[in-house]
Write an enzyme that holds these catalytic residues in place. Structure first.
Site, PDB file in Angstrom:
ATOM      1  N   TYR A 210       0.842  -1.018  -0.363  1.00 42.71           N
ATOM      2  CA  TYR A 210      -0.148   0.028   0.113  1.00 42.71           C
ATOM      3  C   TYR A 210       0.443   0.968  -0.211  1.00 42.71           C
ATOM      4  CZ  TYR A 210      -3.994   3.005   1.948  1.00 42.71           C
ATOM      5  OH  TYR A 210      -4.613   3.811   1.680  1.00 42.71           O
ATOM      6  N   LYS A 211       0.241   1.918  -1.273  1.00 40.66           N
ATOM      7  CA  LYS A 211       1.164   3.738  -0.923  1.00 40.66           C
ATOM      8  C   LYS A 211       0.648   4.548  -0.673  1.00 40.66           C
ATOM      9  CE  LYS A 211       3.845   6.152  -4.696  1.00 40.66           C
ATOM     10  NZ  LYS A 211       3.885   6.549  -5.825  1.00 40.66           N
TER      11      LYS A 211
END
Length: 288
Positions: A191-192
């Site tokens: 997850y960015k």
């Protein structure tokens, strides 16, 4: 099916220290600020390829878009050995007065084809607006994650907090947290996240918000640098990692200030390399 191997995007420490050069019209606009003539696709492409070639030896992964440079980067073998290649799998459309106002899965980025060409991961940007129904976002993320899984690719999602279209009051930081709560447990391998407060708040406040992201996100997460001043980003990465993040996937904080300098290549080879190496040292010192 066995889980994907995240180590292809990690440093020996286990930290993610990844470079992004997948900006599209935003990069063209950055280049346009420093020249009078129109910025051609070739000019944008050349900067991306130069940045990837010079900086990938110091990064654990590099993110490139198909619109300008992915195929050319593969053909020219510009990505260093040991640096995992990530393909942007998102299609951007300008809308609602925003350069990137609508996002869909880029169907031209065929997972099987690019996996065979050495791509290790795909990235999908997702716009979170508090006044839009979540089903469309959720369905898109689930489709993307499943497609990556079926082709042995790491799935990376990048939710961005955006203003509502109905004109109501907007809390950007609340949007970061709401996006993580909605999308952070849908199965993406990585997850960015945007840095809360763009890193421009007291350390305690930034770290508290990062700790909340860790609670919401199932699996590892990293920060991006858009909106965070270059000189602040190393501290922002440090604070995020101290509260559970596993590194960064960033571009602007590494190379943006090289644009417009008298010797762009020289600036990337010196200043940008130094910034990237410093960020690697930050994450190596915390993540294990």
């Amino acid at each position: 099916m066995s889980p994907v191997d995240l180590s292809v995007l990690q440093r020996p420490s286990g930290a993610f220290a990844m470079l992004a050069v997948d900006q599209r019209e935003a990069m063209r606009n950055m280049l346009a600020e420093h020249q009078n003539a129109l910025v051609s696709d070739d000019t944008v492409r050349a900067f991306k390829l130069d940045a990837a070639r010079i900086l990938s030896p110091y990064a654990s992964g590099v993110l490139i878009d198909k619109q300008f440079a992915l195929d050319q980067a593969i053909a020219a073998d510009v990505v260093a050995d040991g640096c995992g290649l990530i393909a942007a799998a998102d299609h951007f459309e300008s809308a609602h007065g925003e350069l990137v106002g609508e996002v869909t899965i880029d169907r031209s980025v065929d997972p099987a084809k690019y996996a065979a060409l050495g791509v290790r991961a795909l990235k999908l940007l997702v716009l979170y607006r508090p006044d839009e129904a979540p089903e469309k976002r959720i369905d898109m993320v689930r489709e993307f994650v499943e497609s990556c899984r079926l082709n042995g690719l790491i799935s990376i999602i990048e939710p961005l907090s955006r203003k509502p279209l109905n004109g109501e009051d907007f809390d950007w930081n609340a949007g970061i947290q709401a996006a993580a709560a909605e999308l952070g447990s849908l199965g993406a391998d990585l997850y960015k996240a945007e840095v809360p407060f763009h890193g421009q708040a007291p350390e305690e406040a930034v770290r508290r918000a990062c700790a909340q992201l860790t609670t919401s996100i199932t699996g590892p997460w990293v920060v991006l640098s858009s909106g965070v001043p270059e000189d602040i980003f190393p501290d922002a990465v440090k604070w995020a990692c101290l509260e559970g993040a596993s590194g960064f996937l960033a571009g602007r904080a590494v190379w943006a200030s090289c644009i417009g300098t008298p010797d762009v290549i020289g600036a990337i080879e010196t200043d940008a390399v130094d910034r990237l190496k410093r960020l690697c040292d930050v994450v190596d010192g915390i993540v294990s």
